[in-house]
Design a protein around this motif. Structure first.
Motif, PDB file in Angstrom:
ATOM      1  N   HIS A 120       2.489   1.547  -3.572  1.00  0.00           N
ATOM      2  CA  HIS A 120       1.526   1.966  -4.362  1.00  0.00           C
ATOM      3  C   HIS A 120       1.362   3.404  -4.284  1.00  0.00           C
ATOM      4  CE1 HIS A 120      -1.873   1.948  -7.064  1.00  0.00           C
ATOM      5  NE2 HIS A 120      -2.414   2.410  -6.194  1.00  0.00           N
ATOM      6  N   LEU A 140      -5.018  -3.135  -2.445  1.00  0.00           N
ATOM      7  CA  LEU A 140      -5.848  -2.466  -3.302  1.00  0.00           C
ATOM      8  C   LEU A 140      -7.444  -2.639  -2.686  1.00  0.00           C
ATOM      9  CD1 LEU A 140      -4.127  -2.112  -6.545  1.00  0.00           C
ATOM     10  CD2 LEU A 140      -3.683  -1.060  -4.647  1.00  0.00           C
ATOM     11  N   GLN A 164       0.841  -1.323   0.118  1.00  0.00           N
ATOM     12  CA  GLN A 164      -0.093   0.109  -0.030  1.00  0.00           C
ATOM     13  C   GLN A 164       0.737   1.121   0.183  1.00  0.00           C
ATOM     14  OE1 GLN A 164      -2.306  -0.931   3.459  1.00  0.00           O
ATOM     15  NE2 GLN A 164      -4.185  -1.594   2.477  1.00  0.00           N
TER      16      GLN A 164
END
Length: 244
Positions: free
Chosen positions: A94, A114, A91
């Motif tokens: 990203h 996600l 996370q």
């Protein structure tokens, strides 16, 4: 120079490790071979390998150009501390807009990170070389109408996360890969496997009673079929190099 961090989420079984080394070693060979096959690129590969099962040390996303998560025998939906830590790390990576590549378990971890639901398949195991029905985006990404990869899983991503596109499906697994331009590329299959690896796994799990005779024979019958591992790795390079 392109810096790729391989997050090793498992250790290969004995015969495979003796022959090919760690999963990081296997991906180093695949990435090197696929890079050499690309045209119009002058980049070189700088690869680091991180055992994230036994250690809490992770690469700083600021110091790498891309991150790759390997497959694993573990459950991506588990709340084991290292799996939760890995999900949280994805996370963060990203959010820092680093390209992330996921393979099998890694594909499921990325889906979980996600916001998608991951878990056991209602259908059961998918093993050995299987043809994948590509979506329109999958056909464009891989420059192929047909696409096959080795499979070795009974867990799946049940959903496509928001912002991602499903790359293809099989009768056993509807979500065979995820794509987000410039950011995410995953597959449920194993582009790094070959006939020796899949045969070793099939034989080991048959001996252990995990696979019955019918599934074992079916897998062995398809173990030597051609697959598109190099094509996947080429697409991964294009993502990392900001070409797709």
């Amino acid at each position: 120079m392109t810096r790729i961090a391989i997050l090793e989420c498992d250790t290969p079984i004995g015969p495979v490790k003796d022959q090919y080394g760690t999963y990081g070693d296997m991906f180093e060979r695949l990435l090197s071979a696929s890079l050499a096959s690309l045209e119009d690129t002058a980049t070189t590969l700088e690869l680091t390998k991180w055992n994230v099962v036994d250690s809490s040390f992770y690469p700083d996303p600021e110091n790498v150009d891309a991150i790759l998560l390997t497959g694993s025998k573990h459950d991506a939906f588990a709340d084991t501390p290292w799996i939760v830590e890995l999900t949280n790390y994805v996370q963060r990576g990203h959010l820092q807009k680093k390209p992330i590549i996921g393979i099998c378990f890694g594909h499921q971890i990325i889906a979980r990170a996600l916001g998608a639901r991951v878990g056991r398949s209602d259908v059961g195991w998918e093993v050995s070389v299987e043809p994948i029905s590509l979506s329109d985006v999958g056909k464009q990404l891989f420059s192929k109408d047909t696409f096959s990869l080795h499979q070795m899983h009974r867990d799946i991503a049940h959903e496509v996360p928001e912002g991602c596109i499903n790359l293809g499906s099989t009768p056993i697994c509807e979500v065979q890969g995820l794509y987000m331009p410039g950011r995410i590329l995953t597959v449920q299959g194993h582009p790094e496997y070959d006939e020796f690896v899949i045969t070793s796994l099939l034989e080991a799990r048959h001996r252990m009673g995990i696979f019955g005779d019918e599934l074992f024979r079916s897998g062995i019958s398809r173990a030597a079929k051609e697959h598109d591992g190099i094509s996947f790795a080429q697409a991964a390079w294009r993502l990392i190099l900001s070409e797709v």
